[in-house]
Design a protein around this motif. Structure first.
Motif, short mmCIF file in Angstrom:
data_model
loop_
_atom_site.label_atom_id
_atom_site.label_comp_id
_atom_site.label_asym_id
_atom_site.label_seq_id
_atom_site.Cartn_x
_atom_site.Cartn_y
_atom_site.Cartn_z
N MET A 254 0.49 -0.97 -0.13
CA MET A 254 -0.06 -0.08 -0.17
C MET A 254 0.61 1.97 0.12
O MET A 254 0.90 2.18 -0.13
N ASN A 255 1.81 1.40 0.83
CA ASN A 255 2.19 2.45 0.88
C ASN A 255 3.40 2.71 -0.68
O ASN A 255 3.80 4.15 -0.67
N ASN A 256 3.93 1.50 -1.82
CA ASN A 256 4.72 2.00 -2.34
C ASN A 256 3.23 3.05 -3.65
O ASN A 256 4.12 3.46 -4.46
N LYS A 257 1.90 2.12 -3.48
CA LYS A 257 0.98 2.92 -4.24
C LYS A 257 0.85 4.43 -4.48
O LYS A 257 0.92 4.94 -4.94
N ILE A 258 0.79 4.43 -2.80
CA ILE A 258 1.22 6.03 -2.69
C ILE A 258 2.64 6.79 -3.17
O ILE A 258 1.79 7.81 -3.57
N ILE A 259 3.06 6.29 -2.56
CA ILE A 259 4.73 6.73 -2.94
C ILE A 259 4.14 7.51 -4.24
O ILE A 259 5.05 7.88 -5.58
N GLY A 260 4.17 5.82 -5.47
CA GLY A 260 3.68 5.96 -6.72
C GLY A 260 3.38 7.39 -7.47
O GLY A 260 3.58 8.22 -8.20
N ILE A 261 1.48 7.08 -6.58
CA ILE A 261 1.22 8.62 -7.50
C ILE A 261 1.48 9.42 -6.58
O ILE A 261 1.14 10.40 -7.20
N ILE A 262 2.24 9.79 -5.82
CA ILE A 262 2.84 11.11 -5.53
C ILE A 262 3.69 11.60 -5.52
O ILE A 262 4.22 12.60 -6.67
N LEU A 263 4.91 10.36 -6.67
CA LEU A 263 5.45 11.16 -8.07
C LEU A 263 5.15 11.29 -9.08
O LEU A 263 5.48 12.15 -9.49
N ILE A 264 4.50 10.15 -9.87
CA ILE A 264 3.83 10.97 -10.84
C ILE A 264 2.94 12.18 -10.79
O ILE A 264 3.13 12.48 -11.44
N ILE A 265 2.85 13.06 -9.90
CA ILE A 265 2.29 14.24 -9.94
C ILE A 265 2.63 15.05 -9.70
O ILE A 265 2.80 16.37 -10.18
N ILE A 266 4.23 15.86 -8.62
CA ILE A 266 5.56 15.75 -8.80
C ILE A 266 6.09 15.86 -10.05
O ILE A 266 6.48 17.31 -10.34
N GLY A 267 5.94 15.23 -10.60
CA GLY A 267 6.38 14.08 -11.93
C GLY A 267 6.12 16.12 -13.01
O GLY A 267 6.68 16.02 -13.79
N ALA A 268 4.71 15.93 -12.71
CA ALA A 268 4.26 16.05 -13.69
C ALA A 268 3.89 17.61 -13.81
O ALA A 268 3.99 18.38 -14.75
N ALA A 269 3.97 18.15 -12.94
CA ALA A 269 3.95 19.34 -11.68
C ALA A 269 5.26 19.93 -12.37
O ALA A 269 5.23 21.06 -12.93
N LEU A 270 6.17 19.29 -11.99
CA LEU A 270 8.04 19.22 -12.94
C LEU A 270 8.25 19.15 -13.66
O LEU A 270 8.85 20.62 -14.61
#
Length: 63
Positions: A1-17
């Motif tokens: 479950m933790n990896n999925k949350i980290i993955g979603i956060i990384l995708i959002i941050i990556g898109a913004a970046l």
């Protein structure tokens, strides 16, 4: 479950970046700089490449 949350956060941050990098790349001062010297601001490349890397890492975390 933790990896999925980290993955979603990384995708959002990556898109913004990546969007931030593209906005710098497309700005008037960057266009003028490219016209006069042919150079693209390093911040634009860092934002776009860093965003893509963050998105790819985020996708691998979702699996």
């Amino acid at each position: 479950m933790n990896n999925k949350i980290i993955g979603i956060i990384l995708i959002i941050i990556g898109a913004a970046l990546a969007m931030w990098g593209y906005n710098i790349y497309d700005s008037a001062s960057a266009q003028l700089s490219r016209t006069l010297s042919g150079d693209t601001p390093i911040e634009a490349w860092a934002g776009m490449i860093g965003g893509v890397i963050a998105i790819l890492i985020g996708i691998t975390r979702l699996k």
